[in-house]
Design a protein around this motif. Sequence first.
Motif, PDB file in Angstrom:
ATOM      1  N   LEU A 277       0.847  -1.233  -0.045  1.00  0.00           N
ATOM      2  CA  LEU A 277       0.086   0.129  -0.054  1.00  0.00           C
ATOM      3  C   LEU A 277       0.798   1.085  -0.071  1.00  0.00           C
ATOM      4  CD1 LEU A 277      -3.014   0.242  -0.007  1.00  0.00           C
ATOM      5  CD2 LEU A 277      -2.249  -1.887   0.442  1.00  0.00           C
ATOM      6  N   THR A 278       1.918   1.299   0.971  1.00  0.00           N
ATOM      7  CA  THR A 278       2.495   2.459   1.160  1.00  0.00           C
ATOM      8  C   THR A 278       3.482   2.834   0.004  1.00  0.00           C
ATOM      9  OG1 THR A 278       4.092   1.296   2.327  1.00  0.00           O
ATOM     10  CG2 THR A 278       2.461   2.634   3.682  1.00  0.00           C
ATOM     11  N   GLU A 279       3.998   1.651  -0.693  1.00  0.00           N
ATOM     12  CA  GLU A 279       5.086   1.970  -1.748  1.00  0.00           C
ATOM     13  C   GLU A 279       4.261   2.224  -3.162  1.00  0.00           C
ATOM     14  OE1 GLU A 279       8.481   2.270  -1.751  1.00  0.00           O
ATOM     15  OE2 GLU A 279       8.739   1.566   0.201  1.00  0.00           O
ATOM     16  N   LEU A 280       3.153   1.588  -3.209  1.00  0.00           N
ATOM     17  CA  LEU A 280       2.379   1.756  -4.444  1.00  0.00           C
ATOM     18  C   LEU A 280       1.199   2.597  -4.449  1.00  0.00           C
ATOM     19  CD1 LEU A 280       2.412  -2.380  -5.062  1.00  0.00           C
ATOM     20  CD2 LEU A 280       3.939  -0.410  -5.719  1.00  0.00           C
ATOM     21  N   THR A 281       1.209   3.443  -3.578  1.00  0.00           N
ATOM     22  CA  THR A 281       0.052   4.415  -3.530  1.00  0.00           C
ATOM     23  C   THR A 281       0.667   6.007  -3.593  1.00  0.00           C
ATOM     24  OG1 THR A 281      -1.389   2.968  -2.222  1.00  0.00           O
ATOM     25  CG2 THR A 281      -2.179   5.272  -2.507  1.00  0.00           C
ATOM     26  N   ASP A 282       0.262   6.685  -4.546  1.00  0.00           N
ATOM     27  CA  ASP A 282       0.506   8.075  -4.916  1.00  0.00           C
ATOM     28  C   ASP A 282      -0.148   8.957  -3.390  1.00  0.00           C
ATOM     29  OD1 ASP A 282       2.401   7.636  -6.957  1.00  0.00           O
ATOM     30  OD2 ASP A 282       0.586   8.394  -8.238  1.00  0.00           O
ATOM     31  N   ALA A 283       0.596   8.692  -2.193  1.00  0.00           N
ATOM     32  CA  ALA A 283       0.040   9.266  -1.200  1.00  0.00           C
ATOM     33  C   ALA A 283       1.279   9.323  -0.290  1.00  0.00           C
ATOM     34  CB  ALA A 283      -1.335   8.776  -0.822  1.00  0.00           C
ATOM     35  N   ASP A 284       1.128  10.379   0.661  1.00  0.00           N
ATOM     36  CA  ASP A 284       1.894  10.280   2.030  1.00  0.00           C
ATOM     37  C   ASP A 284       1.744   9.226   2.430  1.00  0.00           C
ATOM     38  OD1 ASP A 284       3.655  12.683   1.249  1.00  0.00           O
ATOM     39  OD2 ASP A 284       2.056  14.081   2.216  1.00  0.00           O
ATOM     40  N   SER A 285       2.819   8.526   3.310  1.00  0.00           N
ATOM     41  CA  SER A 285       2.532   7.280   3.681  1.00  0.00           C
ATOM     42  C   SER A 285       1.969   7.420   5.147  1.00  0.00           C
ATOM     43  CB  SER A 285       3.903   6.538   3.629  1.00  0.00           C
ATOM     44  OG  SER A 285       4.829   7.172   4.468  1.00  0.00           O
ATOM     45  N   ALA A 286       2.029   8.316   5.924  1.00  0.00           N
ATOM     46  CA  ALA A 286       1.774   8.223   7.378  1.00  0.00           C
ATOM     47  C   ALA A 286       0.479   7.874   7.535  1.00  0.00           C
ATOM     48  CB  ALA A 286       2.232   9.652   8.150  1.00  0.00           C
ATOM     49  N   GLY A 287      -0.605   8.447   6.874  1.00  0.00           N
ATOM     50  CA  GLY A 287      -1.978   8.327   7.125  1.00  0.00           C
ATOM     51  C   GLY A 287      -2.485   6.732   6.585  1.00  0.00           C
ATOM     52  N   ILE A 288      -1.579   6.266   5.755  1.00  0.00           N
ATOM     53  CA  ILE A 288      -1.832   4.840   5.484  1.00  0.00           C
ATOM     54  C   ILE A 288      -1.505   4.134   6.373  1.00  0.00           C
ATOM     55  CG2 ILE A 288      -1.454   3.177   3.423  1.00  0.00           C
ATOM     56  CD1 ILE A 288      -1.100   5.378   1.452  1.00  0.00           C
ATOM     57  N   ASN A 289      -0.299   4.392   7.059  1.00  0.00           N
ATOM     58  CA  ASN A 289       0.357   3.445   7.788  1.00  0.00           C
ATOM     59  C   ASN A 289      -0.601   3.448   9.122  1.00  0.00           C
ATOM     60  OD1 ASN A 289       2.669   2.228   6.966  1.00  0.00           O
ATOM     61  ND2 ASN A 289       3.793   4.285   7.176  1.00  0.00           N
ATOM     62  N   VAL A 290      -1.159   4.447   9.472  1.00  0.00           N
ATOM     63  CA  VAL A 290      -1.846   4.638  10.674  1.00  0.00           C
ATOM     64  C   VAL A 290      -3.204   3.732  10.439  1.00  0.00           C
ATOM     65  CG1 VAL A 290      -3.676   6.030  12.135  1.00  0.00           C
ATOM     66  CG2 VAL A 290      -1.252   6.954  11.395  1.00  0.00           C
ATOM     67  N   LEU A 291      -3.944   3.975   9.303  1.00  0.00           N
ATOM     68  CA  LEU A 291      -5.108   3.121   8.927  1.00  0.00           C
ATOM     69  C   LEU A 291      -4.705   1.412   8.811  1.00  0.00           C
ATOM     70  CD1 LEU A 291      -7.982   3.693   8.108  1.00  0.00           C
ATOM     71  CD2 LEU A 291      -7.182   3.295   5.749  1.00  0.00           C
ATOM     72  N   LEU A 292      -3.738   1.073   8.459  1.00  0.00           N
ATOM     73  CA  LEU A 292      -3.240  -0.354   8.165  1.00  0.00           C
ATOM     74  C   LEU A 292      -2.960  -0.839   9.652  1.00  0.00           C
ATOM     75  CD1 LEU A 292      -1.207  -0.632   4.843  1.00  0.00           C
ATOM     76  CD2 LEU A 292      -3.715  -1.280   5.470  1.00  0.00           C
ATOM     77  N   LEU A 293      -2.127  -0.048  10.496  1.00  0.00           N
ATOM     78  CA  LEU A 293      -1.862  -0.454  11.918  1.00  0.00           C
ATOM     79  C   LEU A 293      -3.213  -0.321  12.528  1.00  0.00           C
ATOM     80  CD1 LEU A 293       0.840  -0.926  13.166  1.00  0.00           C
ATOM     81  CD2 LEU A 293       0.922   0.231  10.781  1.00  0.00           C
ATOM     82  N   GLY A 294      -4.231   0.423  12.498  1.00  0.00           N
ATOM     83  CA  GLY A 294      -5.524   0.175  12.989  1.00  0.00           C
ATOM     84  C   GLY A 294      -6.215  -0.851  12.739  1.00  0.00           C
ATOM     85  N   PHE A 295      -6.230  -1.389  11.534  1.00  0.00           N
ATOM     86  CA  PHE A 295      -6.780  -2.539  11.029  1.00  0.00           C
ATOM     87  C   PHE A 295      -6.215  -3.624  12.072  1.00  0.00           C
ATOM     88  CE2 PHE A 295      -6.857  -6.253   8.175  1.00  0.00           C
ATOM     89  CZ  PHE A 295      -8.110  -6.495   7.858  1.00  0.00           C
ATOM     90  N   CYS A 296      -4.964  -3.657  12.040  1.00  0.00           N
ATOM     91  CA  CYS A 296      -4.136  -4.871  12.513  1.00  0.00           C
ATOM     92  C   CYS A 296      -4.443  -4.898  14.043  1.00  0.00           C
ATOM     93  CB  CYS A 296      -2.467  -4.736  12.460  1.00  0.00           C
ATOM     94  SG  CYS A 296      -2.111  -4.932  10.658  1.00  0.00           S
ATOM     95  N   GLU A 297      -4.631  -3.772  14.798  1.00  0.00           N
ATOM     96  CA  GLU A 297      -4.882  -3.846  16.179  1.00  0.00           C
ATOM     97  C   GLU A 297      -6.312  -4.444  16.296  1.00  0.00           C
ATOM     98  OE1 GLU A 297      -3.690  -3.773  19.900  1.00  0.00           O
ATOM     99  OE2 GLU A 297      -2.595  -2.656  18.279  1.00  0.00           O
ATOM    100  N   GLU A 298      -7.064  -4.024  15.510  1.00  0.00           N
ATOM    101  CA  GLU A 298      -8.520  -4.746  15.753  1.00  0.00           C
ATOM    102  C   GLU A 298      -8.551  -5.944  15.388  1.00  0.00           C
ATOM    103  OE1 GLU A 298     -11.633  -2.364  14.015  1.00  0.00           O
ATOM    104  OE2 GLU A 298     -11.271  -0.698  15.322  1.00  0.00           O
ATOM    105  N   VAL A 299      -8.133  -6.575  14.506  1.00  0.00           N
ATOM    106  CA  VAL A 299      -8.091  -7.907  14.098  1.00  0.00           C
ATOM    107  C   VAL A 299      -7.349  -8.875  14.856  1.00  0.00           C
ATOM    108  CG1 VAL A 299      -7.717  -9.326  12.134  1.00  0.00           C
ATOM    109  CG2 VAL A 299      -8.660  -7.263  11.861  1.00  0.00           C
ATOM    110  N   GLY A 300      -5.945  -8.184  15.579  1.00  0.00           N
ATOM    111  CA  GLY A 300      -5.125  -8.989  16.322  1.00  0.00           C
ATOM    112  C   GLY A 300      -4.124  -9.517  15.536  1.00  0.00           C
TER     113      GLY A 300
END
Length: 479
Positions: A277-300
């Motif tokens: 996601l972060t390497e293959l999306t034309d967007a600053d990575s910080a917001g993407i990382n927060v979103l994916l880490l949030g998904f990880c935290e909720e899913v375990g």
Amino acid sequence: MPREHIHFVTGRLAEYALRPIVASLAQRLGFDYSIDVLPITVAALMTPAWVARHVRIPAQATRVIIPGYCEGDMSPIQSLTSAAIERGPRDLRELDEFFGQKANQQDYGEYDIEILAEINHAPRLQLADILNEARSLREAGGDLIDVGCDPGEPWTGVGECVRALKAEGHRISIDSLNPLEIEPAIAAGAELVLSVNASNREAAKEWGCEVVAIPDDFATLGGLDETVEMLASAGVRLRIDPVIEPIGCGFAASLGRYLEVRRRYPDAEMLLGIGNLTELTDADSAGINVLLLGFCEEVGIRSVLTTQVINWARTSVRECDLARRLVYHAVRRRVPPKHMEPRLVTLRDPKVHRFGVEALEQLAAQIKDNNYRVFAENGQIHLVGAGLHIVDRDPFLVFERLMNPGFGGANDTHVPPPNVDASHAFYLGYEMAKAAIALALSKDYRQDEALDWGYLAQAEESHRLRKSKAQSPRREADS
């Protein structure tokens, strides 16, 4: 109990803006107060010794709030009173936050997600470069250094690389499907293998370390159950990675596969590789990382693999380190991840403070010295001096009006500045450039301070204050 009495110390420049802020705080929080306006324009030029010579602390005071720029030993002031001496914020507009008008963060900072920080294309790099990169990744928050191998011929130097990394105290994972690379890496000390599927799962039973199981067919999870069953039967510790897909290539469906794997294996350890996601999306990575880490935290999902190759993602490890703390707090407290981690807000600021045009006009009427103050408010750059208030969005026009009285119209009657030499002009240009950037990005601008870029911010030593503090504030006290 008697009400608390707080004595606020300030300079002439900030008095007009300070009074309504303190009055509002006193009404909301229920304290008495007094304001001591010392004979100095810029509070940043105060020293504790100078304050002690001029301050008048009332006997009923229980706390004394000194401007945040007043640095050094507070004992000269403390010797005058039994009240507690406190250094307040550098910006008086932050007094609300200073008085606790924000969320309690005392328990903030815990996390339970492990970061695997990958060194991509390690076989192409010199060992010294690999070691330097590993140190940087660990400093940014990486827990394991993932040695990324290339497809094709096995890397004969993998064992040497892993041994060198282990010698520097790193924990190591090896990113390869090839047993001819994996086995020497394990022998040298690698503790985790990415990845195992039908192509190498038989060999994995003999490696004696933890592995990451992936599907043979990502879209259907084909082969995953067989690999997990074989590894589990052989007593191999494992994590499962269903593999995330880039946006446009099945991203939403791949997130669903993580949920499906969690349903099938409720107690299994899982890993998510976020570089797709972060390497293959034309967007600053910080917001993407927060979103994916949030998904990880909720899913375990308790481990993530990240890369930081492309420029817009070159600080992903640091972002993941901050994000894992933020999402841990949000999920454990069942609160939105808001107003807890300002370091992840880099482009814009969490809050933009304003004095207001009326306050700036009042400042212009009060200033008597030859210094200029720069503000950025309501889409305009404000240059304020003694009897001077020039406003424009274009810093070039602001400077043109400063140097050429009458340029701004018939009402522009100020005299040419006597003190704007080349050095001063450079300083004003530098500050107004920062102000223009702040306006463009909706950031908070404070003269003589760096713009706040969150975790990317670098402290800026004030040129004006460095020069001014070398002189005694007595001279300005007489102005």
